[in-house]
Design a protein around this motif. Sequence first.
Motif, PDB file in Angstrom:
ATOM      1  N   UNK A 320       0.871  -1.184   0.000  1.00 36.54           N
ATOM      2  CA  UNK A 320       0.000   0.000   0.000  1.00 36.54           C
ATOM      3  C   UNK A 320       0.908   1.233   0.000  1.00 36.54           C
ATOM      4  N   UNK A 321       0.388   2.376  -0.451  1.00 37.13           N
ATOM      5  CA  UNK A 321       1.200   3.599  -0.395  1.00 37.13           C
ATOM      6  C   UNK A 321       1.433   4.042   1.048  1.00 37.13           C
ATOM      7  N   UNK A 322       2.602   4.589   1.312  1.00 32.25           N
ATOM      8  CA  UNK A 322       2.918   5.112   2.649  1.00 32.25           C
ATOM      9  C   UNK A 322       3.759   6.367   2.474  1.00 32.25           C
ATOM     10  N   UNK A 323       3.619   7.277   3.427  1.00 31.30           N
ATOM     11  CA  UNK A 323       4.336   8.552   3.336  1.00 31.30           C
ATOM     12  C   UNK A 323       5.847   8.303   3.368  1.00 31.30           C
ATOM     13  N   UNK A 324       6.526   8.867   2.394  1.00 28.84           N
ATOM     14  CA  UNK A 324       7.925   8.490   2.202  1.00 28.84           C
ATOM     15  C   UNK A 324       8.881   9.670   2.198  1.00 28.84           C
TER      16      UNK A 324
END
Length: 488
Positions: A320-324
């Motif tokens: 899943x997308x995650x703050x990077x």
Amino acid sequence: MARRPLIVIGSGLAGLTCAWASGPEGCILLTAGALTDGAASTWAQGGIAAALSPDDSTALHAEDTWRAGAFAGDRAVIDRITGVAPEVVRLLVELEVPFDRAPDGSIDLALEGGHSRSRVAHAGDHSGAAVTAAMAQAVLAAPQVDVREHHTVTRLLADASGAICGVEVRRRDGSLEVIPADRVMLATGGMGGLWAHTTNPTTALGQGVALAARVGARTDDLHLVQFHPTALDVARDPMPLLTEALRGAGAHLLSDGARFVDELQPRDVVAAAVWEQLTEGRTVCLDARGIDRVATRFPAVADLTAASGLDVTRDLLPVRPALHYSMGGVTVDDTGRSSVPGLWAIGEVSRTGLHGANRLASNSLLEAVVTGRAAASDAIAWSGAWPRTVEPAGPATIRSRTDRARSGGARSDDGSLLLAQVRETLDSACGVLRDGPTLQAAVDRLEPHVGNDAAYAAWLIARSALAHPASVGAHRRTDSVLPEGVSA
Ligand SMILES: Cc1cc2nc3c(=O)[nH]c(=O)nc-3n(C[C@H](O)[C@H](O)[C@H](O)COP(=O)(O)OP(=O)(O)OC[C@H]3O[C@@H](n4cnc5c(N)ncnc54)[C@H](O)[C@@H]3O)c2cc1C
């Protein structure tokens, strides 16, 4: 009279490079934990981008950076930083970074999303640790750098004219110390820990942005944050990252078993595509099983997945997308100077204009080295003048630490409860997709707590997202009418 020492805050790649480049004059390097602890720099898997192959050029690297950033970056900054990238890699080779080599002895270059050429120099899939360790060694070998571990900067001090005059530090035993200084380098890294789903160290809470904004430094583009499309979707905080280099080596993204996106498009595009599948109730996985010798080539990934009971050679990996990454930050000029006299910002805490609205993969280690070096030379040569190259901050963004909770919810001094609320608030309001009413509610919810640094940084981010109603790059407003820059 002896000159006050140069202060560098943070021991990630930017702070270390700056300390190393301070030369014979040296500096005091203050860092929150042990040297390099809590530094995202040590977590970088992919590597550092530089046009090194015969079929590549710095102009192509600049073009890819500009394009990936949705044409919102500063073209002169992009040209300057990508232009010196080959020299930066040569410098790191001199510092004995063990970059992987091709059979002919040249540096092996990986392909990552948004790059039109293979141009990512890497040391296996633990590139950041290798580069940071080499720079840390160089700093430790420099007697003129006074390294002070377990020194967390809690406040920047400014005099009546608004210029920096010192820093307040909390030592390991909890005691506070004030160090007088007229030259301070902020190298405190990013702010991903403000989101509940992140690949960043949980200590990356945007404190640098809060410290700088409290003394009136201008910040820009705080709403422009990058979501990495392939965080391993397991119950771990922070989330393990599945490097983009896996997709560069042929891994596919599958939604309920079927491919749905060109995996090598820039991150904002891939993250949005993954998010869409997830919100439609499908399961998205990365399939790296087809990569030749995947566990040998990506040992860090093999370890991370194994720790969650998954085998990268045999299993589909839920993602899943995650703050990077944070593209915005403390606004600086070419030498890292902020709008506040005596305050420079380098690395991820700064907003240089390199990344525009979406960072091109593996451009940030590069930025950390380039900005660290440039700011060090500027600060060493500095004679006291501070011509205005960055416009001042608007007064509406400046809040003091003594601003206290005015209404319900967690009190500002109830740190852990408040942080959990901040993370949940940014996750829901400032995720892959945003809209005005949710952002306004987030600003209202955070505002009573701006005396707390994490809440203040989150409030600035939500405000910035609210103030930009048009979608651009990684900032996707579902209530957007026209792309930014296009007038009706
Ligand atoms: C999992 C992961 C993978 C990545 N992969 C890549 C990649 O392959 N290539 C790439 O280019 N980029 C990559 N990035 C991004 C890159 O690592 C960072 O942008 C970059 O390293 C930031 O460097 P920095 O020196 O600015 O900050 P950091 O390395 O985060 O260092 C910040 C330092 O400041 C200290 N600090 C913070 N607040 C205070 C305070 N108040 N007082 C004292 N000290 C303080 C911290 O303890 C730390 O030492 C990745 C990031 C992550 C999280």
